[in-house]
Design an enzyme around this catalytic site. Sequence first.
Site, mmCIF file in Angstrom:
data_model
loop_
_atom_site.group_PDB
_atom_site.id
_atom_site.type_symbol
_atom_site.label_atom_id
_atom_site.label_comp_id
_atom_site.label_asym_id
_atom_site.label_seq_id
_atom_site.Cartn_x
_atom_site.Cartn_y
_atom_site.Cartn_z
ATOM 1 N N GLY A 45 1.129 -1.393 -0.269
ATOM 2 C CA GLY A 45 0.167 -0.097 0.023
ATOM 3 C C GLY A 45 1.004 1.007 0.074
ATOM 4 O O GLY A 45 1.818 0.800 0.018
ATOM 5 N N LYS A 99 4.309 12.348 -2.535
ATOM 6 C CA LYS A 99 4.757 11.228 -1.471
ATOM 7 C C LYS A 99 5.989 11.886 -1.093
ATOM 8 O O LYS A 99 6.496 12.784 -1.045
ATOM 9 C CB LYS A 99 5.761 10.864 -3.413
ATOM 10 C CG LYS A 99 6.779 9.741 -2.520
ATOM 11 C CD LYS A 99 7.069 8.934 -3.913
ATOM 12 C CE LYS A 99 7.931 7.679 -3.302
ATOM 13 N NZ LYS A 99 8.884 7.903 -4.733
ATOM 14 N N ARG A 150 -1.420 -0.131 -9.764
ATOM 15 C CA ARG A 150 -0.311 -1.053 -10.040
ATOM 16 C C ARG A 150 -0.371 -2.682 -10.210
ATOM 17 O O ARG A 150 -1.285 -2.971 -9.848
ATOM 18 C CB ARG A 150 1.002 -0.868 -8.707
ATOM 19 C CG ARG A 150 0.984 0.169 -8.095
ATOM 20 C CD ARG A 150 0.681 0.514 -7.380
ATOM 21 N NE ARG A 150 1.126 1.978 -7.329
ATOM 22 C CZ ARG A 150 2.049 2.815 -6.737
ATOM 23 N NH1 ARG A 150 2.905 2.099 -6.271
ATOM 24 N NH2 ARG A 150 2.765 3.571 -5.897
ATOM 25 N N ASP A 172 4.823 -4.145 -7.262
ATOM 26 C CA ASP A 172 4.415 -2.876 -6.782
ATOM 27 C C ASP A 172 5.067 -1.555 -6.678
ATOM 28 O O ASP A 172 3.855 -1.164 -7.871
ATOM 29 C CB ASP A 172 4.114 -2.398 -4.801
ATOM 30 C CG ASP A 172 5.470 -3.110 -4.848
ATOM 31 O OD1 ASP A 172 6.176 -3.667 -4.963
ATOM 32 O OD2 ASP A 172 5.945 -1.986 -4.427
HETATM 33 P P1 AMP Z 1 9.284 1.245 -2.413
HETATM 34 O O1 AMP Z 1 10.084 -0.026 -2.512
HETATM 35 O O2 AMP Z 1 9.953 2.638 -2.466
HETATM 36 O O3 AMP Z 1 7.376 1.233 -3.620
HETATM 37 O O4 AMP Z 1 8.384 1.018 -0.573
HETATM 38 C C1 AMP Z 1 7.827 -0.101 -1.045
HETATM 39 C C2 AMP Z 1 6.689 -0.394 -0.131
HETATM 40 O O5 AMP Z 1 7.513 0.583 1.698
HETATM 41 C C3 AMP Z 1 5.909 0.761 -0.320
HETATM 42 O O6 AMP Z 1 4.603 -0.097 0.694
HETATM 43 C C4 AMP Z 1 5.946 2.289 0.502
HETATM 44 O O7 AMP Z 1 5.015 3.071 0.489
HETATM 45 C C5 AMP Z 1 6.455 1.710 1.086
HETATM 46 N N1 AMP Z 1 7.181 2.702 2.377
HETATM 47 C C6 AMP Z 1 9.494 2.958 1.563
HETATM 48 N N2 AMP Z 1 8.894 3.678 2.519
HETATM 49 C C7 AMP Z 1 9.032 4.506 2.863
HETATM 50 C C8 AMP Z 1 8.613 5.201 4.142
HETATM 51 N N3 AMP Z 1 9.313 5.941 4.159
HETATM 52 N N4 AMP Z 1 7.442 5.179 5.167
HETATM 53 C C9 AMP Z 1 6.099 4.502 5.050
HETATM 54 N N5 AMP Z 1 6.031 3.630 4.183
HETATM 55 C C10 AMP Z 1 7.483 3.636 2.991
HETATM 56 MG MG MG Z 2 6.497 1.946 -4.510
#
Ligand code: AMP
Ligand code: MG
Length: 518
Positions: free
Chosen positions: A101, A124, A201, A270
Site C-alpha cells: 500500500g 510522496k 499497479r 508494486d
Molecule cells: P518502494 O520500494 O519505494 O516501492 O516501497 C515499498 C513499500 O514500502 C511501499 O508500500 C511504500 O509505500 C513503503 N515505504 C517506502 N518508504 C516508506 C516510508 N518512508 N514510510 C512509509 N512507507 C514507506
Molecule cells: Mg513502490
Amino acid sequence: MPALRFDNAFLRELPGDPSTAPGVRQVPGAAWSRVRPTPVAAPRLLAWSPDVAEAIGFSPADVLAPAFAEVFAGNRLLPGMDPYAANYGGHQFGHWAGQLGDGRAIALGEALGTDGQRHELQLKGAGPTPYSRTADGRAVLRSSLREFVCSEAMHHLGVPTTRALSLVATGERVVRDMFYDGHPQAEPGAVVCRVAPSFLRFGSYELPYARGDTGLLRRLVDFTLARDFPHLAGRPNAEADWFAEVCTRTARLMAEWMRVGFVHGVMNTDNMSILGLTIDYGPYGWIEPYDPDWTPNITDAQGRRYRYGWQPRIAHWNLGRLAQALSSLFEDVAPLQAGLDAYGEAFAAADREACARKLGLEALRDEDLPLLQELLGLLHEGEADMTLFFRALAEADPAQGLAPALRASFYDEARLDAVQPAFEDWLGRYARRVAADPLPDEARRERMRAANPRYVPRNWLLQEAIDAAEQGDLRPLQALQTVLRRPYEDQPGREHYAQRRPDWARDRAGCSMLSCSS
Ligand code: AMP
Ligand code: MG
C-alpha cells in the site's frame, strides 16, 4: 488558487476502509483508506514543472503564490480534494510480500485538467498512512529531487512515465540510515507531487487475489476498464484484450528503457504500472560504462535481479504474477497465456525498432543481429559510455575509424587500446552496412539523433544538484531541469551535462550505488 475540477472516481467507485483511525493495520476488502497528509513546518517550493502545471490548470502566478507550496506540502487542501492512500500488495525481489500500500504517498484527488485529461495528484512523503508498516511516511530531499528530475526527464526523452508537478521542501529533517549500516543521519525532507492518469499497479490486483477476495478483484478490473481503458469497454473479450494491452504496453516500455539506458533498480510488482508507465523512482540509475549486468541498487547487489540486461525478462515474470492474479476471473487461462506470449513478440519488435533507430538503419534485419551483438560486446569490453558512444556514432563517419568523439566515450585508455583493432574492424563493417542502407546519410543521422539522447540524468549530475540544494543553492537543479527538457538537442555551452562520469563519482554514495532508504 484556481478552482480545479475533481472527479474522485477511485473513491467513489471502489470500496474503502471503514476506519480512519491512525495506526498501521491490515485493510481487507478495501481499495483505499482515507488519510490526511501530516502538515510540515515550513513548506518552500524548490522546483516545478511548467507544462504539468499548465495541463492541470495552474498559471505560473498560481504556482509561485505561497498557498501552492502549502497545498503541495500537504498543509492545506483545495476544494474538491479528498485525500486517501491506496491499498495494494506485491512481489518484492521475487517473493510475495503481502499488503504494502501507499506507505508514504497520499493521493489528493483526480483533477480534470484544462487539457481534457485526468491527473491524479499524489504527494510522496506526506506522512504516515495505515500502510506505513515500520516507516515514517516521509521522504528525504535527495530522493525526492531524484524522482522529480528523472520523471520529467523521462517524459522529455519520450519514455512513458508518471510526471511530477512540484518539489517542496518541508523545513523538517528526516532520519535515514542510507546504507543500513547503523549510521543514521538527519537529512532535509521534501514532498514531490506526482501526477498520472492512474497509479494502479500490478500489486493492486495481486492483493485481492491473494486474499481470495474475487469480489473486490472483479470490481477493480471493471473499474480499470471503465476509467483507464475506455476504448476496450463493451468488447466481447474486453478483459483478455485488456491484459494483452497491458503486456504490449509493458513490452514497449522495456524497449524504451533499454534504448535510453535506464535501470529502474526495484522492479517489484508494486512498482509496475497498469498503464505501462515508469513509476516509483528510487535507486534507479543510467548506464554509463556499458554493462548489461549493472544494477544501481545496493540492496540488489547480490542477486542482481534488477540488472539492466534482465529488465525485459523481469517485466515478463511480473506480468506472469498479474496473470496469476487475474486467472481467478477467467474460466479459461488461454487468453492470459496469449497475452504473455504477445509480450515476447511485442518486446522483440519494439527492441528491434529501437536498435535500428540507434544504429541509423531503416530496419534491423536478421543478418544485422551479429553486427549489433558484436558492438554491444565491444562497448562492454572497452568500457564505453553508452549514451556518449551512440551519440558520437551519429556524428562520426564510420569509414574514418575511431574518430576523437568516439574515443572520448571510453573510460579507460588501456581497455580502449585492447579493443581498438576489433573496433576498427567493426566500424568498417558498419560503414559498409550503412552505405548499403536505403536511408540517405543525413536521414540516418537525424534518425540516430532522435533515438540517442545527448543528455540523461546521470546519477552524479543529480548528486551535484542535491549537494547544492541541500546548501540552499537551487541553480544546479534549475540548470539540470533546463538541459533535460531538450535531451536530443545539442546545447552549446552545456557540455558539462554530456560527459563521462567523473572520477569523484566512481565510488561516491548516490552516484555509483543507491539504496532503497529514501
Ligand atoms: P518502494 O520500494 O519505494 O516501492 O516501497 C515499498 C513499500 O514500502 C511501499 O508500500 C511504500 O509505500 C513503503 N515505504 C517506502 N518508504 C516508506 C516510508 N518512508 N514510510 C512509509 N512507507 C514507506
Ligand atoms: Mg513502490
